[in-house]
Design an enzyme around this catalytic site. Structure first.
Site, PDB file in Angstrom:
ATOM      1  CD  GLU A  86     139.941  24.093  84.040  1.00 63.90           C
ATOM      2  OE1 GLU A  86     140.756  24.096  84.940  1.00 63.90           O
ATOM      3  OE2 GLU A  86     138.730  23.855  84.203  1.00 63.90           O
ATOM      4  CB  SER A  90     134.813  21.505  94.117  1.00 64.91           C
ATOM      5  OG  SER A  90     134.626  21.862  92.787  1.00 64.91           O
ATOM      6  CD  GLU A 139     122.665  19.821  84.547  1.00 62.37           C
ATOM      7  OE1 GLU A 139     123.827  19.890  84.996  1.00 62.37           O
ATOM      8  OE2 GLU A 139     122.207  18.791  84.041  1.00 62.37           O
TER       9      GLU A 139
END
Ligand SMILES: Cc1cc2nc3c(=O)[nH]c(=O)nc-3n(C[C@H](O)[C@H](O)[C@H](O)COP(=O)(O)OP(=O)(O)OC[C@H]3O[C@@H](n4cnc5c(N)ncnc54)[C@H](O)[C@@H]3O)c2cc1C
Length: 394
Positions: A246, A132, A378
Protein backbone atom coordinates in the site's frame (compact mmCIF):
# COMPACT_ATOMS: atom_id res chain seq x y z
CA UNK A 1 18.15 0.58 -13.24
CA UNK A 2 16.56 1.30 -16.62
CA UNK A 3 14.30 4.37 -16.45
CA UNK A 4 12.72 3.74 -19.83
CA UNK A 5 9.39 1.98 -20.19
CA UNK A 6 9.42 -0.95 -22.60
CA UNK A 7 7.66 -0.44 -25.97
CA UNK A 8 4.81 -2.67 -24.66
CA UNK A 9 4.41 -0.56 -21.51
CA UNK A 10 4.49 2.67 -23.55
CA UNK A 11 1.86 1.28 -25.92
CA UNK A 12 -0.27 0.22 -22.95
CA UNK A 13 -0.04 3.75 -21.52
CA UNK A 14 -1.56 5.12 -24.71
CA UNK A 15 -4.20 2.39 -24.86
CA UNK A 16 -5.17 2.94 -21.22
CA UNK A 17 -5.40 6.73 -21.62
CA UNK A 18 -7.60 6.34 -24.70
CA UNK A 19 -9.88 3.80 -23.03
CA UNK A 20 -10.21 5.77 -19.78
CA UNK A 21 -11.14 8.99 -21.63
CA UNK A 22 -13.82 7.07 -23.53
CA UNK A 23 -15.20 5.46 -20.39
CA UNK A 24 -15.27 8.33 -17.92
CA UNK A 25 -18.74 9.48 -16.87
CA UNK A 26 -20.20 11.96 -19.40
CA UNK A 27 -18.93 15.52 -18.80
CA UNK A 28 -16.42 14.28 -16.22
CA UNK A 29 -14.11 17.00 -14.86
CA UNK A 30 -12.71 15.15 -11.87
CA UNK A 31 -14.11 14.40 -8.44
CA UNK A 32 -15.63 17.21 -6.45
CA UNK A 33 -15.29 17.40 -2.70
CA UNK A 34 -14.70 14.38 -0.52
CA UNK A 35 -13.63 11.35 -2.63
CA UNK A 36 -15.50 9.15 -0.15
CA UNK A 37 -18.85 10.94 -0.28
CA UNK A 38 -21.72 8.57 -1.19
CA UNK A 39 -22.03 10.25 -4.63
CA UNK A 40 -18.32 9.90 -5.42
CA UNK A 41 -18.27 6.31 -4.17
CA UNK A 42 -21.22 5.47 -6.41
CA UNK A 43 -19.46 6.95 -9.46
CA UNK A 44 -16.27 5.07 -8.55
CA UNK A 45 -18.14 1.79 -8.13
CA UNK A 46 -19.65 2.20 -11.61
CA UNK A 47 -16.23 2.93 -13.09
CA UNK A 48 -14.80 -0.08 -11.28
CA UNK A 49 -17.41 -2.29 -12.93
CA UNK A 50 -16.27 -1.04 -16.32
CA UNK A 51 -12.65 -1.68 -15.44
CA UNK A 52 -13.52 -5.19 -14.27
CA UNK A 53 -15.40 -5.93 -17.50
CA UNK A 54 -12.33 -4.76 -19.42
CA UNK A 55 -10.14 -7.06 -17.27
CA UNK A 56 -8.06 -4.19 -15.89
CA UNK A 57 -8.64 -4.51 -12.17
CA UNK A 58 -5.81 -6.96 -11.60
CA UNK A 59 -3.33 -5.99 -14.27
CA UNK A 60 -0.16 -7.24 -12.66
CA UNK A 61 -1.57 -10.55 -11.46
CA UNK A 62 -0.87 -13.91 -13.06
CA UNK A 63 -3.50 -14.80 -15.62
CA UNK A 64 -4.83 -17.80 -13.69
CA UNK A 65 -5.91 -15.48 -10.85
CA UNK A 66 -7.77 -13.01 -13.03
CA UNK A 67 -4.74 -11.00 -14.21
CA UNK A 68 -5.02 -9.23 -17.51
CA UNK A 69 -4.51 -11.39 -20.57
CA UNK A 70 -1.34 -10.54 -22.43
CA UNK A 71 0.18 -8.35 -19.69
CA UNK A 72 2.32 -11.27 -18.61
CA UNK A 73 1.95 -10.49 -14.90
CA UNK A 74 4.01 -7.34 -15.37
CA UNK A 75 3.81 -5.28 -12.13
CA UNK A 76 4.77 -2.17 -14.11
CA UNK A 77 1.53 -2.50 -16.10
CA UNK A 78 -0.32 -1.65 -12.89
CA UNK A 79 2.02 1.29 -12.29
CA UNK A 80 1.44 2.64 -15.78
CA UNK A 81 -2.29 2.24 -15.34
CA UNK A 82 -2.36 3.93 -11.90
CA UNK A 83 -0.39 6.85 -13.29
CA UNK A 84 -2.74 7.30 -16.21
CA UNK A 85 -5.80 7.12 -13.92
CA UNK A 86 -4.35 9.70 -11.54
CA UNK A 87 -3.30 12.01 -14.36
CA UNK A 88 -6.84 11.91 -15.81
CA UNK A 89 -8.55 12.19 -12.41
CA UNK A 90 -10.33 8.90 -13.08
CA UNK A 91 -12.72 7.92 -10.27
CA UNK A 92 -10.79 4.90 -8.98
CA UNK A 93 -11.49 3.35 -5.60
CA UNK A 94 -8.44 3.10 -3.39
CA UNK A 95 -9.69 0.36 -1.06
CA UNK A 96 -6.57 -1.84 -0.81
CA UNK A 97 -8.21 -4.55 -2.87
CA UNK A 98 -5.16 -4.84 -5.09
CA UNK A 99 -2.61 -5.13 -2.25
CA UNK A 100 -5.01 -7.59 -0.61
CA UNK A 101 -5.20 -9.67 -3.80
CA UNK A 102 -1.40 -9.67 -4.15
CA UNK A 103 -1.14 -10.75 -0.51
CA UNK A 104 -3.59 -13.59 -1.12
CA UNK A 105 -1.54 -14.70 -4.13
CA UNK A 106 1.43 -15.12 -1.78
CA UNK A 107 -0.23 -16.39 1.41
CA UNK A 108 -3.71 -17.65 0.47
CA UNK A 109 -4.78 -21.26 0.09
CA UNK A 110 -5.74 -22.50 -3.37
CA UNK A 111 -9.38 -22.40 -2.30
CA UNK A 112 -9.04 -18.77 -1.13
CA UNK A 113 -7.32 -17.81 -4.34
CA UNK A 114 -10.09 -19.32 -6.44
CA UNK A 115 -12.84 -17.57 -4.44
CA UNK A 116 -11.42 -14.19 -3.48
CA UNK A 117 -9.02 -13.35 -6.29
CA UNK A 118 -11.63 -13.91 -8.93
CA UNK A 119 -14.12 -11.72 -7.03
CA UNK A 120 -11.54 -8.96 -6.49
CA UNK A 121 -10.59 -9.01 -10.19
CA UNK A 122 -14.31 -8.72 -10.97
CA UNK A 123 -14.67 -5.75 -8.61
CA UNK A 124 -17.31 -7.52 -6.59
CA UNK A 125 -16.52 -5.94 -3.22
CA UNK A 126 -15.38 -2.71 -1.67
CA UNK A 127 -12.88 -3.60 1.10
CA UNK A 128 -12.24 -1.99 4.46
CA UNK A 129 -8.93 -2.34 6.28
CA UNK A 130 -9.80 -3.30 9.86
CA UNK A 131 -6.45 -2.96 11.62
CA UNK A 132 -6.61 0.12 13.91
CA UNK A 133 -8.55 0.14 17.16
CA UNK A 134 -9.48 2.97 19.52
CA UNK A 135 -6.52 1.92 21.70
CA UNK A 136 -4.18 0.57 19.01
CA UNK A 137 -2.89 2.71 16.14
CA UNK A 138 0.87 3.11 15.82
CA UNK A 139 1.33 0.39 18.40
CA UNK A 140 -0.88 -1.96 16.40
CA UNK A 141 0.39 -5.10 18.09
CA UNK A 142 -1.42 -3.99 21.25
CA UNK A 143 -4.77 -4.67 19.55
CA UNK A 144 -7.47 -6.14 21.77
CA UNK A 145 -10.05 -7.52 19.33
CA UNK A 146 -10.25 -11.28 19.84
CA UNK A 147 -11.10 -14.18 17.53
CA UNK A 148 -11.87 -17.42 19.35
CA UNK A 149 -12.19 -20.76 17.54
CA UNK A 150 -15.57 -22.49 17.84
CA UNK A 151 -16.13 -25.46 15.55
CA UNK A 152 -15.65 -24.34 11.96
CA UNK A 153 -15.75 -20.68 12.85
CA UNK A 154 -13.95 -17.84 14.62
CA UNK A 155 -16.06 -15.70 16.94
CA UNK A 156 -14.89 -12.09 16.90
CA UNK A 157 -15.38 -9.44 19.58
CA UNK A 158 -13.93 -5.94 19.69
CA UNK A 159 -13.89 -2.66 17.77
CA UNK A 160 -12.02 -1.27 14.76
CA UNK A 161 -11.66 2.39 13.94
CA UNK A 162 -10.76 4.84 11.14
CA UNK A 163 -11.75 2.45 8.37
CA UNK A 164 -13.87 2.76 5.24
CA UNK A 165 -16.71 0.57 6.58
CA UNK A 166 -18.87 3.65 6.97
CA UNK A 167 -18.77 4.47 3.27
CA UNK A 168 -20.37 1.17 2.35
CA UNK A 169 -17.54 -1.37 2.25
CA UNK A 170 -18.80 -4.93 1.73
CA UNK A 171 -15.89 -6.87 3.19
CA UNK A 172 -13.09 -6.24 5.67
CA UNK A 173 -9.63 -7.73 6.23
CA UNK A 174 -9.27 -7.74 9.97
CA UNK A 175 -6.50 -8.31 12.48
CA UNK A 176 -7.54 -10.09 15.67
CA UNK A 177 -5.82 -11.68 18.63
CA UNK A 178 -6.11 -15.47 18.43
CA UNK A 179 -3.71 -16.31 21.27
CA UNK A 180 -2.95 -14.50 24.48
CA UNK A 181 -0.17 -16.70 25.84
CA UNK A 182 2.32 -15.94 23.02
CA UNK A 183 4.60 -12.92 22.42
CA UNK A 184 2.15 -10.22 21.29
CA UNK A 185 3.20 -10.08 17.61
CA UNK A 186 2.79 -13.85 17.41
CA UNK A 187 -0.80 -14.29 18.58
CA UNK A 188 -2.43 -12.22 15.81
CA UNK A 189 -4.35 -13.55 12.78
CA UNK A 190 -5.69 -12.01 9.58
CA UNK A 191 -9.32 -12.79 8.74
CA UNK A 192 -11.66 -11.84 5.90
CA UNK A 193 -14.97 -10.65 7.32
CA UNK A 194 -18.30 -10.04 5.61
CA UNK A 195 -19.40 -6.65 6.92
CA UNK A 196 -23.06 -7.63 6.59
CA UNK A 197 -22.57 -10.37 9.22
CA UNK A 198 -24.88 -10.33 12.26
CA UNK A 199 -23.22 -8.57 15.22
CA UNK A 200 -21.55 -5.78 13.21
CA UNK A 201 -22.47 -2.15 13.82
CA UNK A 202 -20.83 0.81 12.11
CA UNK A 203 -20.84 4.40 13.29
CA UNK A 204 -19.13 7.41 11.74
CA UNK A 205 -16.15 9.60 12.60
CA UNK A 206 -16.11 13.01 10.88
CA UNK A 207 -12.89 14.12 9.19
CA UNK A 208 -11.47 17.66 9.25
CA UNK A 209 -11.37 17.92 5.44
CA UNK A 210 -14.92 16.62 5.02
CA UNK A 211 -16.19 13.06 4.77
CA UNK A 212 -16.19 10.34 7.38
CA UNK A 213 -14.44 7.18 8.49
CA UNK A 214 -16.02 4.21 10.20
CA UNK A 215 -15.93 2.87 13.73
CA UNK A 216 -16.90 -0.81 13.61
CA UNK A 217 -18.18 -2.72 16.64
CA UNK A 218 -18.01 -6.52 16.48
CA UNK A 219 -20.20 -8.42 18.90
CA UNK A 220 -19.90 -12.22 18.60
CA UNK A 221 -19.39 -12.00 14.85
CA UNK A 222 -18.97 -15.44 13.27
CA UNK A 223 -16.43 -15.92 10.46
CA UNK A 224 -15.76 -19.24 8.72
CA UNK A 225 -12.31 -20.69 9.42
CA UNK A 226 -11.82 -20.83 5.67
CA UNK A 227 -11.44 -17.01 5.83
CA UNK A 228 -8.22 -17.19 7.85
CA UNK A 229 -5.35 -15.90 5.68
CA UNK A 230 -2.07 -17.73 6.31
CA UNK A 231 -1.49 -19.59 9.55
CA UNK A 232 -3.33 -18.90 12.77
CA UNK A 233 -1.31 -16.58 15.06
CA UNK A 234 1.01 -15.61 12.17
CA UNK A 235 -1.05 -12.81 10.63
CA UNK A 236 1.26 -10.00 11.75
CA UNK A 237 3.89 -10.37 9.03
CA UNK A 238 1.18 -10.89 6.40
CA UNK A 239 -0.60 -7.70 7.47
CA UNK A 240 2.68 -5.77 7.30
CA UNK A 241 3.49 -7.17 3.84
CA UNK A 242 0.11 -5.83 2.74
CA UNK A 243 0.96 -2.42 4.19
CA UNK A 244 4.27 -2.38 2.29
CA UNK A 245 2.36 -2.80 -0.94
CA UNK A 246 0.00 0.00 0.00
CA UNK A 247 2.75 2.40 0.98
CA UNK A 248 4.58 2.18 -2.31
CA UNK A 249 1.72 3.63 -4.36
CA UNK A 250 3.07 5.53 -7.36
CA UNK A 251 -0.36 7.02 -8.00
CA UNK A 252 0.51 9.62 -5.36
CA UNK A 253 3.27 11.06 -7.57
CA UNK A 254 0.89 11.27 -10.52
CA UNK A 255 -1.72 12.92 -8.31
CA UNK A 256 0.80 15.55 -7.15
CA UNK A 257 1.97 16.07 -10.72
CA UNK A 258 -1.59 16.64 -11.91
CA UNK A 259 -2.26 19.19 -9.18
CA UNK A 260 1.04 20.92 -9.82
CA UNK A 261 0.31 21.26 -13.53
CA UNK A 262 -3.05 22.82 -12.72
CA UNK A 263 -1.47 25.19 -10.24
CA UNK A 264 1.15 26.27 -12.75
CA UNK A 265 -1.61 27.00 -15.28
CA UNK A 266 -3.64 28.82 -12.61
CA UNK A 267 -0.60 30.83 -11.49
CA UNK A 268 -0.25 32.23 -14.99
CA UNK A 269 -3.76 33.71 -14.67
CA UNK A 270 -4.23 34.65 -11.02
CA UNK A 271 -2.83 38.13 -10.23
CA UNK A 272 -0.54 38.51 -7.21
CA UNK A 273 -0.40 41.57 -4.89
CA UNK A 274 1.61 43.49 -7.56
CA UNK A 275 -1.09 42.84 -10.17
CA UNK A 276 1.17 40.55 -12.22
CA UNK A 277 0.45 36.78 -12.58
CA UNK A 278 1.40 35.05 -9.36
CA UNK A 279 3.57 32.53 -11.25
CA UNK A 280 5.90 35.35 -12.26
CA UNK A 281 6.79 35.93 -8.61
CA UNK A 282 10.34 34.52 -8.09
CA UNK A 283 9.48 33.05 -4.67
CA UNK A 284 6.44 31.24 -6.08
CA UNK A 285 8.45 30.03 -9.08
CA UNK A 286 11.09 28.66 -6.73
CA UNK A 287 8.46 26.83 -4.65
CA UNK A 288 6.86 25.34 -7.76
CA UNK A 289 10.23 24.22 -9.12
CA UNK A 290 11.18 22.65 -5.79
CA UNK A 291 7.85 20.80 -5.63
CA UNK A 292 8.22 19.61 -9.24
CA UNK A 293 11.65 18.17 -8.36
CA UNK A 294 10.25 16.34 -5.35
CA UNK A 295 7.35 14.92 -7.37
CA UNK A 296 9.91 13.52 -9.82
CA UNK A 297 11.91 11.94 -6.97
CA UNK A 298 8.71 10.42 -5.59
CA UNK A 299 7.84 8.94 -8.96
CA UNK A 300 11.24 7.31 -9.41
CA UNK A 301 11.22 5.93 -5.85
CA UNK A 302 7.78 4.43 -6.53
CA UNK A 303 9.12 2.74 -9.66
CA UNK A 304 12.01 1.34 -7.65
CA UNK A 305 9.71 -0.18 -5.01
CA UNK A 306 7.44 -1.71 -7.65
CA UNK A 307 10.45 -3.15 -9.44
CA UNK A 308 11.79 -4.61 -6.17
CA UNK A 309 8.44 -6.16 -5.30
CA UNK A 310 8.17 -7.58 -8.81
CA UNK A 311 11.57 -9.23 -8.32
CA UNK A 312 10.38 -10.77 -5.05
CA UNK A 313 12.37 -8.46 -2.73
CA UNK A 314 10.83 -7.25 0.53
CA UNK A 315 10.88 -3.47 0.18
CA UNK A 316 9.81 -2.38 3.65
CA UNK A 317 12.01 0.64 4.30
CA UNK A 318 11.88 1.70 0.64
CA UNK A 319 8.07 1.64 0.81
CA UNK A 320 8.21 3.69 4.00
CA UNK A 321 10.38 6.29 2.24
CA UNK A 322 7.69 6.55 -0.47
CA UNK A 323 4.95 6.86 2.14
CA UNK A 324 6.67 9.67 4.07
CA UNK A 325 7.72 11.57 0.96
CA UNK A 326 4.34 11.04 -0.75
CA UNK A 327 2.48 12.57 2.20
CA UNK A 328 4.89 15.50 2.49
CA UNK A 329 4.94 16.32 -1.21
CA UNK A 330 1.15 16.27 -1.46
CA UNK A 331 0.88 18.53 1.59
CA UNK A 332 3.51 20.85 0.12
CA UNK A 333 1.79 21.10 -3.27
CA UNK A 334 -1.58 21.71 -1.60
CA UNK A 335 -0.02 24.45 0.55
CA UNK A 336 1.47 26.13 -2.53
CA UNK A 337 -2.03 26.04 -4.01
CA UNK A 338 -3.47 27.75 -0.94
CA UNK A 339 -0.75 30.44 -1.03
CA UNK A 340 -1.47 30.97 -4.69
CA UNK A 341 -5.23 31.40 -4.41
CA UNK A 342 -5.12 33.43 -1.19
CA UNK A 343 -8.53 34.46 0.07
CA UNK A 344 -10.30 32.59 -2.76
CA UNK A 345 -9.63 29.45 -0.68
CA UNK A 346 -12.60 30.45 1.49
CA UNK A 347 -15.10 30.15 -1.36
CA UNK A 348 -17.43 27.19 -1.40
CA UNK A 349 -16.52 24.64 -4.11
CA UNK A 350 -19.78 25.42 -5.93
CA UNK A 351 -19.12 29.18 -6.11
CA UNK A 352 -18.44 30.50 -9.57
CA UNK A 353 -15.16 32.12 -8.54
CA UNK A 354 -13.79 29.13 -6.58
CA UNK A 355 -10.45 28.31 -8.30
CA UNK A 356 -10.18 24.75 -9.66
CA UNK A 357 -13.72 24.06 -8.38
CA UNK A 358 -12.62 24.19 -4.76
CA UNK A 359 -10.16 21.30 -5.20
CA UNK A 360 -7.20 23.17 -3.72
CA UNK A 361 -8.84 23.93 -0.38
CA UNK A 362 -10.43 20.48 -0.02
CA UNK A 363 -7.14 18.78 -0.86
CA UNK A 364 -5.23 21.01 1.54
CA UNK A 365 -7.42 19.98 4.47
CA UNK A 366 -7.65 16.31 3.57
CA UNK A 367 -3.89 16.08 2.88
CA UNK A 368 -3.20 16.39 6.62
CA UNK A 369 -4.41 12.83 7.07
CA UNK A 370 -1.85 11.53 4.56
CA UNK A 371 0.86 11.54 7.20
CA UNK A 372 -1.38 9.62 9.64
CA UNK A 373 -3.37 7.02 7.67
CA UNK A 374 -1.54 3.84 6.68
CA UNK A 375 1.05 4.45 9.43
CA UNK A 376 2.21 7.88 10.59
CA UNK A 377 5.31 9.58 9.20
CA UNK A 378 7.02 9.18 12.58
CA UNK A 379 6.44 5.41 12.53
CA UNK A 380 7.63 5.18 8.94
CA UNK A 381 10.74 7.20 9.83
CA UNK A 382 11.39 4.71 12.63
CA UNK A 383 11.20 1.91 10.05
CA UNK A 384 13.61 3.73 7.73
CA UNK A 385 16.00 4.33 10.65
CA UNK A 386 15.99 0.80 12.01
CA UNK A 387 15.48 -1.40 8.96
CA UNK A 388 16.98 0.90 6.35
CA UNK A 389 19.88 2.53 8.18
CA UNK A 390 20.43 -0.17 10.79
CA UNK A 391 20.13 2.25 13.71
CA UNK A 392 19.32 0.74 17.11
CA UNK A 393 15.71 0.64 18.28
CA UNK A 394 14.91 3.34 20.83
C1 LIG B 1 -8.04 9.53 7.39
C2 LIG B 1 -7.58 8.28 8.04
C3 LIG B 1 -7.82 7.07 7.44
C4 LIG B 1 -7.43 5.88 8.06
N1 LIG B 1 -7.74 4.69 7.48
C5 LIG B 1 -7.53 3.55 8.16
C6 LIG B 1 -8.02 2.31 7.64
O1 LIG B 1 -8.62 2.26 6.57
N2 LIG B 1 -7.84 1.18 8.39
C7 LIG B 1 -7.18 1.20 9.58
O2 LIG B 1 -7.04 0.15 10.18
N3 LIG B 1 -6.69 2.36 10.09
C8 LIG B 1 -6.88 3.53 9.42
N4 LIG B 1 -6.42 4.72 9.93
C9 LIG B 1 -5.75 4.71 11.24
C10 LIG B 1 -4.26 5.03 11.16
O3 LIG B 1 -3.55 3.93 10.69
C11 LIG B 1 -3.85 5.45 12.58
O4 LIG B 1 -4.52 6.66 12.88
C12 LIG B 1 -2.37 5.64 12.69
O5 LIG B 1 -1.70 4.40 12.60
C13 LIG B 1 -1.98 6.34 14.02
O6 LIG B 1 -2.58 5.74 15.11
P1 LIG B 1 -3.34 6.61 16.21
O7 LIG B 1 -4.32 7.46 15.50
O8 LIG B 1 -3.84 5.67 17.26
O9 LIG B 1 -2.25 7.59 16.81
P2 LIG B 1 -1.15 7.21 17.90
O10 LIG B 1 -0.58 5.88 17.60
O11 LIG B 1 -1.73 7.43 19.25
O12 LIG B 1 -0.04 8.30 17.62
C14 LIG B 1 -0.13 9.65 18.08
C15 LIG B 1 1.14 10.37 17.70
O13 LIG B 1 2.28 9.77 18.36
C16 LIG B 1 3.26 9.39 17.40
N5 LIG B 1 3.89 8.15 17.81
C17 LIG B 1 3.27 7.04 18.28
N6 LIG B 1 4.17 6.07 18.53
C18 LIG B 1 5.39 6.57 18.18
C19 LIG B 1 6.71 6.05 18.18
N7 LIG B 1 6.98 4.79 18.57
N8 LIG B 1 7.71 6.84 17.72
C20 LIG B 1 7.46 8.10 17.30
N9 LIG B 1 6.23 8.67 17.29
C21 LIG B 1 5.20 7.90 17.70
C22 LIG B 1 2.49 9.20 16.11
O14 LIG B 1 3.33 9.33 14.97
C23 LIG B 1 1.44 10.29 16.19
O15 LIG B 1 1.97 11.52 15.76
C24 LIG B 1 -6.76 5.92 9.31
C25 LIG B 1 -6.50 7.15 9.93
C26 LIG B 1 -6.90 8.32 9.32
C27 LIG B 1 -6.65 9.63 10.00
Amino acid sequence: MDFQFTPEQAAFREEAARWIKENLPPGWEGQEGDPESPENIQVAREFRKRLAAKGWLALGWPKEYGGSTGRNADPMAQVVFDEVCASLDAPVLDDSSQPLGETLITYGTEQQKSVWLKGIAEGRWLWAQLYSEPGAGSDLASLQTTAVEEGDEFVINGSKTWNSAYIGADMGFLLARTSTDTPRHRGISLLLVDLKSPGIQVSKLPLMGGGHRGLVYLDNVRVPKANLVGERDRGWSIALALLDRERSSVAQAARCQRLLERLIALGKEVPGPDGRPVASNPVMRHRLAQAATEVEILRVLGYQVTWMQGQGYIATNEASICKVLGAEVLQKVALIGMQMIGLYQNLDAKERWAPLRGQVASLYWSAFTESVSGGTSEINRNIIATRGLGLPRG
